[in-house]
Design a protein around this motif. Structure first.
Motif, PDB file in Angstrom:
ATOM      1  N   GLN B 233       0.831  -1.202   0.000  1.00 38.51           N
ATOM      2  CA  GLN B 233       0.000   0.000   0.000  1.00 38.51           C
ATOM      3  C   GLN B 233       0.864   1.249   0.000  1.00 38.51           C
ATOM      4  OE1 GLN B 233      -2.637  -0.510   3.322  1.00 38.51           O
ATOM      5  NE2 GLN B 233      -3.672  -2.237   2.347  1.00 38.51           N
ATOM      6  N   GLU B 235       3.099   2.452  -1.931  1.00 42.19           N
ATOM      7  CA  GLU B 235       3.743   2.447  -3.250  1.00 42.19           C
ATOM      8  C   GLU B 235       4.736   3.599  -3.408  1.00 42.19           C
ATOM      9  OE1 GLU B 235       0.986   2.326  -6.515  1.00 42.19           O
ATOM     10  OE2 GLU B 235       2.558   2.745  -7.984  1.00 42.19           O
ATOM     11  N   LYS B 250       0.629  -2.893  -9.115  1.00 43.00           N
ATOM     12  CA  LYS B 250       0.616  -1.615  -9.812  1.00 43.00           C
ATOM     13  C   LYS B 250      -0.641  -1.473 -10.680  1.00 43.00           C
ATOM     14  CE  LYS B 250       4.408   1.128 -11.213  1.00 43.00           C
ATOM     15  NZ  LYS B 250       5.805   1.026 -11.607  1.00 43.00           N
ATOM     16  N   HIS B 253      -3.559  -0.713  -8.430  1.00 37.47           N
ATOM     17  CA  HIS B 253      -3.488   0.655  -7.904  1.00 37.47           C
ATOM     18  C   HIS B 253      -3.919   1.669  -8.957  1.00 37.47           C
ATOM     19  CE1 HIS B 253      -0.592   0.003  -4.259  1.00 37.47           C
ATOM     20  NE2 HIS B 253      -1.639  -0.793  -4.242  1.00 37.47           N
ATOM     21  N   GLN B 254      -3.419   1.477 -10.191  1.00 40.06           N
ATOM     22  CA  GLN B 254      -3.745   2.440 -11.253  1.00 40.06           C
ATOM     23  C   GLN B 254      -5.228   2.433 -11.586  1.00 40.06           C
ATOM     24  OE1 GLN B 254      -1.474   2.479 -14.808  1.00 40.06           O
ATOM     25  NE2 GLN B 254       0.443   2.954 -13.779  1.00 40.06           N
ATOM     26  N   ARG B 256      -7.607   1.606  -9.582  1.00 42.82           N
ATOM     27  CA  ARG B 256      -8.325   2.189  -8.449  1.00 42.82           C
ATOM     28  C   ARG B 256      -8.248   3.716  -8.495  1.00 42.82           C
ATOM     29  NH1 ARG B 256      -6.286  -1.114  -3.657  1.00 42.82           N
ATOM     30  NH2 ARG B 256      -7.341  -2.942  -4.484  1.00 42.82           N
ATOM     31  N   GLU B 257      -7.072   4.225  -8.847  1.00 42.37           N
ATOM     32  CA  GLU B 257      -6.911   5.674  -8.949  1.00 42.37           C
ATOM     33  C   GLU B 257      -7.854   6.247  -9.996  1.00 42.37           C
ATOM     34  OE1 GLU B 257      -2.807   7.013  -9.525  1.00 42.37           O
ATOM     35  OE2 GLU B 257      -2.342   5.809  -7.744  1.00 42.37           O
ATOM     36  N   GLU B 265      -5.897  -6.850  -2.196  1.00 43.43           N
ATOM     37  CA  GLU B 265      -4.590  -6.386  -2.660  1.00 43.43           C
ATOM     38  C   GLU B 265      -3.906  -7.572  -3.340  1.00 43.43           C
ATOM     39  OE1 GLU B 265      -2.840  -3.581  -3.547  1.00 43.43           O
ATOM     40  OE2 GLU B 265      -2.772  -2.795  -1.508  1.00 43.43           O
TER      41      GLU B 265
END
Lengths: 287, 282
Positions: B233, B235, B250, B253-254, B256-257, B265
């Motif tokens: 988390q 990153e 990664k 995360h991208q 989710r952004e 996770e």
């Protein structure tokens, strides 16, 4: 255009001998390799341990010569020892372990060692040392001892040492195997820039899949032969075959293939994280 | 088995004017049965740390307890500690030296002063654990492949029957198949033989899938400690210290952004694909 490197059915055998000099064992490390590399290309050679890729690399600057077949570098036959010096000036080699290839106490002297040995005049040596250290972004370290550099920095100094000899081609034999992620990134970035800006032909030997995505062309070796050839996208779309040669595909390509298996329609030759996320977001938008 | 480090410092070159503070106030507890990944870039202090664990080097200050006993105590048996905490160095195959595989593996137990029979038994067991077959016992270790050599070197340590196995970059220089082979072996040693494992590596992709606890070092300090999902988390922090995260993490995360609702996770490609699939389905 004449290819810069041309290998025709190259075979290399390592033979082991007993005390009387009789051959007791023969190991065929290269078994009929055909490769053509155009000047200015960025070529990657992938292969498992023992597939013959380092043996092949050593042929490219005449450290080894073919047992059978012929290899031309810049039009010169590597089997003819009269060509050795010329070939080694045009095709420089960077090895795996940075500590084994640095010889001087000061960075700039180490870089100057190569040109000095081929009889470059002194002022020209200093000009080249400056230029090549700037090229690999190590100029500010020129007065330092190489002992205090990180692995990635040492590899870049080794590359500068090759650059100072003004080669047309650099062969890198697993240059990042002993480096941490930061060091790996810096070496690969340097290599790419030399290829783009200075138009140096690059032969990169590695088994890190992420490092070859930027190559123009990829060769896959197995048991001394070229088993696969193509662009990175073409190669990584053939994941089952790669597994057969003890290699794998980048994680992100693996994720894409898993999704395709589940019926999601995205391209199967994805190489970068952004590529995958963009494709997925687009797909979601059209739902 | 437990290892406890209390306020441990290590300084190279004390009194030379070129002191390097390699470990700064390390407090750490390693418990029985853990599979730990120790990550950090070159020079972060991870190799220094592992060499303190079996007493190869002595902390400049602070205390290390093994099973509750202070290993710096005058009466402490350092010799037995070294057989309890087995250390596999980088490129361990460079340390092979005997004429046959079996002799090489026996070198450690021989030096422990064990009886012949016990020594042989342990060596056979160790080679079996790493998957080296009987047909290779009497061949020269130098004729083996890179992955095999490395497994023989690990067997040499296992023959000492350690409770903790510490490995410094055990997959460096191996091809993907060789990497999976060694990491799979460690997983097996951990689950079947109940050996506590500390795996030192700077490749997040390699260790994330195997370990249940990650320690991240930077400039001589432990900056992150937790299970892989928790550690990843952070990153930005990981990238700042030059480590990065696995590609699967990664990707999640991208997404989710960009507003995607992705649960968990996921670390492996399979889990990541499943999580994405669930999101796409809704």
């Amino acid at each position: 255009m004449r290819p810069f490197i041309k290998a025709e059915n190259v075979v290399h055998e390592y033979s082991r001998r007993d005390e009387e000099g009789n051959v007791t064992d023969i190991n065929r490390a290269l078994d009929g390799v055909d490769i053509e590399v155009t000047a200015g290309d960025f070529v990657a050679v992938l292969g498992a341990n023992g597939s013959g890729k380092s043996t092949f690399a050593k042929h490219l600057n005449a450290l080894l010569v073919p047992t059978e077949g012929t290899l031309y570098v810049d039009g010169k036959d590597t089997s003819d020892h009269n060509n050795d010096l010329k070939i080694r000036q045009t095709a420089g080699m960077v090895f795996q372990n940075p500590d084994n290839q640095i010889i001087s106490n000061i960075v700039e002297e180490d870089v100057g060692f190569g040109p000095e040995n081929i009889g470059v005049p002194t002022e020209e040596i200093w000009r080249r040392v400056e230029e090549s250290l700037k090229n690999v972004e190590m100029y500010e370290y020129r007065k330092q001892s190489p002992n205090h550099l990180s692995g990635g920095q040492k590899q870049r100094v080794a590359i500068a040492g090759i650059m100072a000899m003004k080669p047309n081609c650099i062969i890198l034999d697993e240059p990042t195997a002993m480096l941490d992620p930061e060091g790996r990134k810096s070496v690969i970035k340097t290599v790419r820039e030399l290829n783009k800006k200075e138009n140096i032909t690059i032969i990169l030997i590695t088994h890190y899949m992420e490092e070859v995505t930027a190559a123009d062309y990829v060769y896959v070796m197995g048991s001394g032969q070229i088993k696969m050839r193509g662009t990175p996208r073409q190669i990584f779309a053939r994941s089952e075959e790669l597994t057969k040669y003890k290699l794998t595909i980048p994680e992100v390509t693996k994720i894409a293939l898993e999704l395709i298996k589940k019926g999601i329609q995205i391209p199967k030759d994805i190489l970068y994280v952004e590529e995958l996320t963009n494709a997925l977001l687009k797909l979601k938008m059209h739902q | 088995m437990s290892i406890k480090l209390q306020d441990v410092n290590y300084i190279y070159g004390i009194g030379t004017g070129q002191e390097i503070h390699a470990l700064k106030n390390i407090n750490l507890e390693i418990n029985n049965g853990e599979f730990i990944g120790l990550a950090g870039h070159t020079g972060s202090g991870k190799s220094t740390l592992v060499q303190l664990l079996n007493g190869l080097m002595r902390a400049s200050s602070g205390v290390i307890y093994y099973n509750g006993q202070n290993i710096y105590d005058k009466l402490y048996n350092m010799h037995s500690l070294r057989s309890k905490v087995g250390l596999v160095f980088q490129y361990p195959e460079h340390q092979l030296f005997e004429t046959t595989v079996i002799n090489d593996v026996q070198f450690g137990p021989k030096n422990l002063g064990l009886p012949q029979l016990e020594m042989e038994l342990r060596s056979f067991q160790a080679l079996k654990m790493v998957g080296i077959g009987d047909e290779l016992l009497d061949v020269s270790p130098f004729t083996l492949s890179g992955g095999q050599k490395r497994r023989v070197a690990i067997a040499g340590i296992l023959a000492m029957q350690p409770e903790v196995l510490v490995l410094d970059e055990p997959v460096a220089g191996l091809d993907p198949a060789g990497r999976d082979e060694i990491l799979g072996l460690l997983k097996k040693l951990h689950s079947e033989n109940n050996i506590t494992i500390i795996l030192v590596s700077h490749s997040m992709d390699d260790i994330a899938k195997y370990v249940n606890r990650m320690l991240v070092m930077n400039k001589g300090e432990i900056v992150l400690d937790g299970n892989p999902a928790k550690v990843f988390q952070f990153e930005k922090e990981l990238e700042r210290i030059g480590l990065g995260i696995p590609q699967a993490v990664k990707v999640c995360h991208q997404l989710r952004e960009a507003g995607a609702y992705i649960t968990g996770e996921p670390i492996t490609a399979e889990d990541c694909a499943e999580a994405i699939y669930q999101w796409l389905k809704v």
